[in-house]
Design a protein around this motif. Structure first.
Motif, mmCIF file in Angstrom:
data_model
loop_
_atom_site.group_PDB
_atom_site.id
_atom_site.type_symbol
_atom_site.label_atom_id
_atom_site.label_comp_id
_atom_site.label_asym_id
_atom_site.label_seq_id
_atom_site.Cartn_x
_atom_site.Cartn_y
_atom_site.Cartn_z
ATOM 1 N N ALA A 50 0.815 -1.213 0.000
ATOM 2 C CA ALA A 50 0.000 0.000 0.000
ATOM 3 C C ALA A 50 0.849 1.263 0.000
ATOM 4 N N LEU A 51 1.927 1.274 0.760
ATOM 5 C CA LEU A 51 2.768 2.460 0.860
ATOM 6 C C LEU A 51 3.760 2.576 -0.295
ATOM 7 N N SER A 52 4.054 1.465 -0.944
ATOM 8 C CA SER A 52 4.997 1.500 -2.057
ATOM 9 C C SER A 52 4.488 0.618 -3.188
ATOM 10 N N PRO A 53 3.380 1.005 -3.833
ATOM 11 C CA PRO A 53 2.828 0.181 -4.917
ATOM 12 C C PRO A 53 3.784 0.106 -6.107
ATOM 13 N N SER A 54 3.934 -1.066 -6.660
ATOM 14 C CA SER A 54 4.877 -1.288 -7.743
ATOM 15 C C SER A 54 4.267 -0.945 -9.094
ATOM 16 N N PHE A 55 5.104 -1.064 -10.122
ATOM 17 C CA PHE A 55 4.647 -0.772 -11.478
ATOM 18 C C PHE A 55 3.560 -1.751 -11.919
ATOM 19 N N GLU A 56 3.648 -3.013 -11.438
ATOM 20 C CA GLU A 56 2.691 -4.033 -11.860
ATOM 21 C C GLU A 56 1.265 -3.726 -11.427
ATOM 22 N N THR B 294 -0.243 2.727 -7.914
ATOM 23 C CA THR B 294 -1.299 3.394 -7.164
ATOM 24 C C THR B 294 -1.964 2.381 -6.258
ATOM 25 N N TRP B 295 -2.604 2.863 -5.214
ATOM 26 C CA TRP B 295 -3.283 1.980 -4.272
ATOM 27 C C TRP B 295 -4.635 2.578 -3.896
ATOM 28 N N PRO B 296 -5.695 1.823 -3.958
ATOM 29 C CA PRO B 296 -5.799 0.445 -4.449
ATOM 30 C C PRO B 296 -5.383 0.320 -5.912
ATOM 31 N N PRO B 297 -4.978 -0.867 -6.340
ATOM 32 C CA PRO B 297 -4.528 -1.040 -7.724
ATOM 33 C C PRO B 297 -5.614 -0.660 -8.724
ATOM 34 N N ARG C 190 -7.848 -13.605 -6.798
ATOM 35 C CA ARG C 190 -6.936 -13.597 -7.943
ATOM 36 C C ARG C 190 -6.698 -12.202 -8.497
ATOM 37 N N ASP C 191 -7.431 -11.219 -8.005
ATOM 38 C CA ASP C 191 -7.343 -9.864 -8.554
ATOM 39 C C ASP C 191 -6.261 -9.061 -7.848
ATOM 40 N N SER C 192 -5.073 -9.125 -8.401
ATOM 41 C CA SER C 192 -3.954 -8.321 -7.934
ATOM 42 C C SER C 192 -3.584 -8.664 -6.487
ATOM 43 N N VAL C 193 -2.589 -7.941 -5.990
ATOM 44 C CA VAL C 193 -2.130 -8.193 -4.627
ATOM 45 C C VAL C 193 -3.157 -7.716 -3.601
#
Length: 280
Positions: free
Chosen positions: A107-113, A117-120, A191-194
């Motif tokens: 949440a604090l460091s969302p990746s490019f994948e 952004t958070w929520p993805p 299954r939907d993202s992290v």
């Protein structure tokens, strides 16, 4: 030869087949769960659950006999049991801590994948002030009713304690039903993202702990009605109360972090914190 301590204060557990039976049936249950996920067959799942329930009931029967009728749980043994229960709760707290840590990391460091952004992107988080807030209210009130039952036991009021425990169990069952309703209506799955993985792992494992707490409280309710507890000796109920309050606290933290804090949308304080960490 004089013994350095009084052996009568300790309880030497006799050989019992139930620990092995429960362990074996648990393995069968987990294997049956995998079979259900792959082949939609419930045979192994039902067999393992039935054997596990049967073994647990017989194991609890022996422990209750030792504590209530045989007097083998001396004050020293009770102190060891309390220490063991507290260590068990601490281990469960560390278990949840690892999932909270994972959620905070993403949440604090969302990746490019996940779109940085958070929520993805594509994930619509649940409304924290809808069913989750109702569940928070239910669990907090269950803590009050259980405290009422605990005080009634200490005062020797059997039926008042039973009423408090019945209300606690009822609130816990309603909590489980509302949680299932939320999962059923959720626009995303595991299954939907992290986000989906963390959400369902944290809420699902908490739900399993609520189920375990309900079984614990139900057994204590039966023991209460059978006059197994007194104003001075109610260790089993005390352990159940500790465990249920632990479940309450975990849910409050989960609601605040996952639903309220972690579910804020673009432009929220969480987004600014996340962007600041990326810039640094």
């Amino acid at each position: 030869m004089k013994m350095p301590f009084n052996m009568t204060k300790y309880h030497r557990v006799q050989p019992s087949p139930w620990p092995f039976s429960v362990a074996a049936s648990t393995a069968i249950f987990l294997t049956g769960m995998l079979e259900w996920l792959w082949n939609y067959s419930l045979l192994g799942l039902i067999w393992g659950a039935s054997a596990m329930a049967f073994g647990c009931c017989l194991w609890w029967r022996d422990v209750i006999r030792e504590a209530t009728f045989q007097g083998k749980h001396t004050k020293l043994v009770q102190r060891f049991i309390k220490t063991g229960m507290l260590l068990f709760i601490a281990s469960e707290a560390m278990f949840f801590f690892s999932f909270f840590w994972a959620f905070l990391h993403f949440a604090l460091s969302p990746s490019f994948e996940v779109g940085m952004t958070w929520p993805p992107q594509g994930i619509v988080p649940p409304n924290a002030w809808g069913l989750p807030f109702l569940n928070s209210t239910l669990l907090i009130n269950s803590g009050f009713t259980l405290t009422w039952a605990s005080r009634a036991v200490k005062e020797g009021s059997k039926w008042s304690a039973a009423a408090g425990m019945v209300m606690t169990i009822a609130l816990g069952v309603i909590f489980m039903a509302v949680q299932m309703k939320e999962w059923w209506d959720a626009p995303f799955d595991i299954r939907d993202s992290v986000y989906g993985s963390c959400f369902y792992m944290m809420t699902g494992l908490h739900g399993l702990h609520v189920l375990g707490g309900l079984i614990f409280l139900f057994v204590c309710l039966i023991r209460l009605l059978r006059n197994h507890f007194s104003t001075a000796r109610h260790l089993g109920l005390l352990c159940a109360i500790w465990y249920w309050h632990f479940v309450d606290v975990v849910w409050v933290l989960l609601w605040v972090m996952v639903y309220v804090w972690g579910g804020w949308t673009e432009g929220s304080f969480l987004q600014y914190v996340s962007k600041g960490l990326h810039l640094s």
